[in-house]
Design an enzyme around this catalytic site. Structure first.
Site, PDB file in Angstrom:
ATOM      1  N   LYS A   1      66.287  51.643  42.089  1.00  0.00           N
ATOM      2  CA  LYS A   1      66.366  51.915  40.651  1.00  0.00           C
ATOM      3  C   LYS A   1      65.130  52.687  40.193  1.00  0.00           C
ATOM      4  CE  LYS A   1      68.938  51.260  36.991  1.00  0.00           C
ATOM      5  NZ  LYS A   1      69.589  50.003  36.621  1.00  0.00           N
TER       6      LYS A   1
ATOM      7  N   TYR B   1      36.513  55.327  38.051  1.00  0.00           N
ATOM      8  CA  TYR B   1      36.155  53.901  38.009  1.00  0.00           C
ATOM      9  C   TYR B   1      34.779  53.771  37.360  1.00  0.00           C
ATOM     10  CZ  TYR B   1      36.576  49.021  39.371  1.00  0.00           C
ATOM     11  OH  TYR B   1      36.681  47.657  39.349  1.00  0.00           O
TER      12      TYR B   1
ATOM     13  N   ASN C   1      76.208  54.724  35.844  1.00  0.00           N
ATOM     14  CA  ASN C   1      75.109  54.325  34.962  1.00  0.00           C
ATOM     15  C   ASN C   1      73.944  55.304  34.961  1.00  0.00           C
ATOM     16  OD1 ASN C   1      76.662  52.065  34.544  1.00  0.00           O
ATOM     17  ND2 ASN C   1      74.990  50.613  34.804  1.00  0.00           N
TER      18      ASN C   1
END
Length: 762
Positions: A95, A40, A319
């Site tokens: 997913k 950061y 799929n």
């Protein structure tokens, strides 16, 4: 498992130990103040400035290039319909999980609370700079068509609506191969498409891209055949409307060559199948129940080539064969879109892969002697490890050749190696193990079934079809716990206190005594011993009343192992029994031995342990790459401890040349192939990825596997018994439910292997 039990299990799975299925994990060091100053402020300013100079640097300094958004508004979720964005979140998280485990892509789910197409598109466009790709999911038609079309036009990153294109890609690959087997040409066959939603439209468009003709296609929706003379057709339906004067599915099926089902269950009758042309191709892909049941279809015609969306039948159109690998290829060349060329390349890669020799790992996982290109194997299996090295390169090449890639890959062999390395983070070995067990379940006895965790595990293996459990213990306690778990199956329960066990016990007593009476065992001793559950269970396995045994949950390891040695004994030609743990690590599966039995094995015993470990690794479908560990490297010490390992290696090289093994070797050299290549290039392991570690003594092996388990949170399967005459496996005290389930699967596969060997001998 009852519907209520399944519901409760699913809710607990998603809620515990922490809600959800995915989390964010740092990829950089963060232990010191210096690390944080780089992560950061002030260090982070430097990459910001570089990206400001050239936006393409965002791929160099951030996660964008491996980050895909899974976006839905929850309007068409699985079979649940319009359930809203919050309710869709578990599916989108799932997913994301599939993206990670199959292609090492970081998937971030985003649920949008809008049904307005313009708002949806504007929101996605606004957040798109964060992501390398957009996966649209579970958005209802016809809105899904416009959303995808406009986002593809207006964004410069790949966008794909998987509900449309995933099924299209996988089914197109299957169709090309089915047509080849049937000896038919795609531009000549008659195709009936049942369904007119997003998936059906996308499938049909892709079939046309491969040569199917409009005049040979009939599409049906809930009202019947979509005809040109029907009024108020949507743009998509008008595209596939037919001039034929027919109205019903029954009429459309007459002399049809191909049926594509993306509709509802049980709408195809045997009579319709009989009316089709010779060698009909039937893809009944409605989920969870197909348009015609697989068994009914196969019984109706013996010349049928059939695929479904289910995993319990051949040729599953899944799929997961597509979307992870398509996005992987697109991301790796920074493609600006997923175009037709890329989708067609994925189709061809999948079709070609089904024709190539199948790895033994896949045959083992699916319980097949040898999968080959045929009517029952027209598309690859989801667990085929070659998918990641086959499909992404094809997609990436198509992106480059079609001009949508921002980066080019020049060294394709190196790229494929990098893709295969990604599998190290995706440990499919447990799923493969369970899959193989399910192909031929065995009867496994649990002598501690009146413990809740053991019974939970027995319920899972029963419901998942991994094994047939035999429950041993206090019948009242078992029944009470079964009621609590909603475990209502008709399974065998054995309570040794009950009179009905006396006949079997008397038989076992006689067998046990006759086998050991010349070893100091009296009849009274035998009678006393057969009151012990572990002895009784072991006799069940010995006498063929059970195929395997799992015990050790509630008792110390030595107290359970000893009676197994007494009753079951060693396999023929085995001098020493040993144990092995399979550790599921970030670098992939690792086999460790001997983790539980031999305190200080001799050189020859160490070699035998290595040989048995290699055999068991192959049982899992993994070729062992084995390091024999020591505190020394290749003769650097002449001490007895190091010399022992060296002698074991020499023995293995002489008598087991088929095993890839070397040593003696320190563990860091064994696990760092670059370091090993640099310092010891002569080693048989140089440049190889070691997956099997043989330790010089029990101390080192046992301590190591438990450290890995606790410090690295590595899952452990074991200790797996090596060299026993029958499939008996002893748990670690207090094993978890998952560990018991996994060990049961090991016992089943062990029984399958022993059955095969026995059949060969006959």
């Amino acid at each position: 498992m009852s519907k209520e039990s399944r519901r409760r299990e699913a809710l607990v799975y998603h809620a515990k130990p922490q809600p959800g299925k995915i989390k964010i994990v740092p990829t950089k060091r963060y232990s010191t103040q210096r690390d944080l100053a780089l992560a950061y402020s002030p260090g982070v300013a430097e990459p910001c400035l570089e990206i400001h100079k050239d936006k393409q640097n965002v791929y160099k300094y951030t996660t964008k290039g491996n980050l895909v958004a899974v976006i839905s508004n929850g309007t068409a979720v699985l079979g649940l319909g319009d359930i809203g964005p919050e309710a869709a979140k578990p599916v989108m998280e799932g997913k994301g999980l599939l993206f990670k485990i199959f292609a090492d892509i970081d998937g971030m789910d985003i649920e949008l609370d809008t049904k307005d197409v313009d708002k949806f598109i504007e929101t996605v466009k606004t957040i798109a700079p964060t992501f390398g790709g957009i996966n649209l999911e579970d958005i209802k038609a016809p809105e899904a068509f416009e959303i995808e079309r406009r986002l593809k036009e207006e964004l410069d990153i790949p966008v794909m609506h998987d509900d449309q294109h995933g099924t299209a890609i996988i089914s197109a690959a299957a169709l090309l191969n089915a047509l080849e087997i049937a000896g038919k040409k795609i531009d000549e066959v008659s195709i009936v498409v049942s369904g007119a939603g997003a998936a059906a439209v996308s499938c049909t468009r892709l079939y046309k891209a491969f040569g199917a003709t409009s005049e040979n296609i009939v599409m049906l929706d809930s009202r019947g055949v979509i005809r040109k003379d029907r009024e108020s057709l949507s743009k998509e339906k008008e595209e596939f409307a037919t001039h034929r004067k027919i109205d019903t599915l029954e009429e459309a099926m007459v002399n049809a060559d191909v049926f594509i089902g993306l509709s509802i269950a049980d709408i195809v009758s045997p009579e319709m199948l009989k009316s089709m042309a010779s060698d009909p191709i039937v893809f009944a892909m409605a989920n969870p129940d197909p348009e015609i049941a697989y068994d009914l279809a196969m019984d109706t015609r013996d010349d049928i080539i059939m695929a479904t969306g289910r995993s319990d039948h051949p040729n599953q159109v899944n799929n997961v064969l597509g979307f992870p690998f398509i996005f992987r290829g697109a991301l790796d060349v920074k493609a600006t879109k997923i175009n037709e060329e890329m989708k067609m390349a994925a189709v061809q890669a999948l079709a070609e892969l089904a024709k190539e020799p199948v790895p033994e790992q896949v045959n083992i996982a699916y319980g097949e002697t040898r999968l080959t290109f045929s009517r029952d194997y027209i598309i690859p299996k989801p667990f085929d490890p070659r998918l990641i090295a086959k499909v992404p390169p094809a997609v990436a090449k198509a992106a480059i050749e079609s001009g949508v890639a921002q980066d080019e890959i020049t060294d394709w062999e190196k790229y494929e190696e990098e893709l295969l390395q990604r599998l190290g983070n995706d440990n499919k070995v447990v799923r493969l193990l369970h899959n193989r067990a399910k192909t031929n379940p065995k009867k496994i006895v649990y002598p501690e079934a009146d413990h809740l965790d053991v019974l939970k595990a027995a319920q899972i293996v029963h419901d998942e079809g991994i094994a047939t459990p035999v429950l041993m213990g206090n019948r009242e306690v078992i029944k009470e716990l079964m009621h609590e778990l909603d475990f209502n199956a008709d399974v065998e329960i054995i309570d040794l206190r009950e009179d009905q066990c006396h006949k079997r016990r008397d038989y076992y007593i006689d067998k046990y005594w006759k086998g050991r009476r010349r070893k100091g065992v009296t009849l009274y001793d035998a009678q006393k011993k057969l009151k012990e559950r572990n002895i009784f269970a072991a006799m069940m396995v010995n006498e063929g009343d059970a195929d395997g045994l799992i015990s050790g949950y509630s008792r110390s390891y030595p107290t359970v192992v000893k009676p197994m040695f007494e009753v079951i004994g060693k396999a023929k030609n085995v001098s020493k029994v040993a144990t092995m743990n399979l550790m599921i690590t970030e670098r992939g599966p690792m086999f460790l031995a001997d983790t539980s039995i031999n305190i200080d094995p001799s050189a020859k015993e160490l070699a035998k342990i290595a040989q048995m470990t290699a055999t068991t690794a192959r049982m899992f479908g993994i070729e062992p790459v084995m390091a024999m560990l020591s505190y020394a490297n290749f003769g650097s010490s002449s001490s007895e401890k190091a010399t022992k390992v060296r002698e074991a290696v020499n023995y293995l090289h002489k008598f087991y040349p088929d095993i890839l093994v070397d040593g003696e070797l320190q563990s860091d050299f064994a696990l760092n192939k670059e370091m090993l290549q640099d310092k010891f290039p002569f080693s048989k392991l140089a440049g190889k990825k070691v997956n099997t570690l043989i330790f010089p003594n029990l101390d080192s092996a046992n301590i190591t596997y438990k450290l890995m388990k606790e410090l690295n949170k590595a899952d452990s399967i074991g200790p797996i018994m090596l060299g026993m005459n029958k499939p008996v496996h002893v748990l670690q005290l207090g094993a978890s439910v998952d560990e018991i389930v996994n060990m049961t699967a090991v016992a089943v596969v062990d029984a399958q292997e022993k059955e095969k060997k026995a059949a060969v001998k006959l």
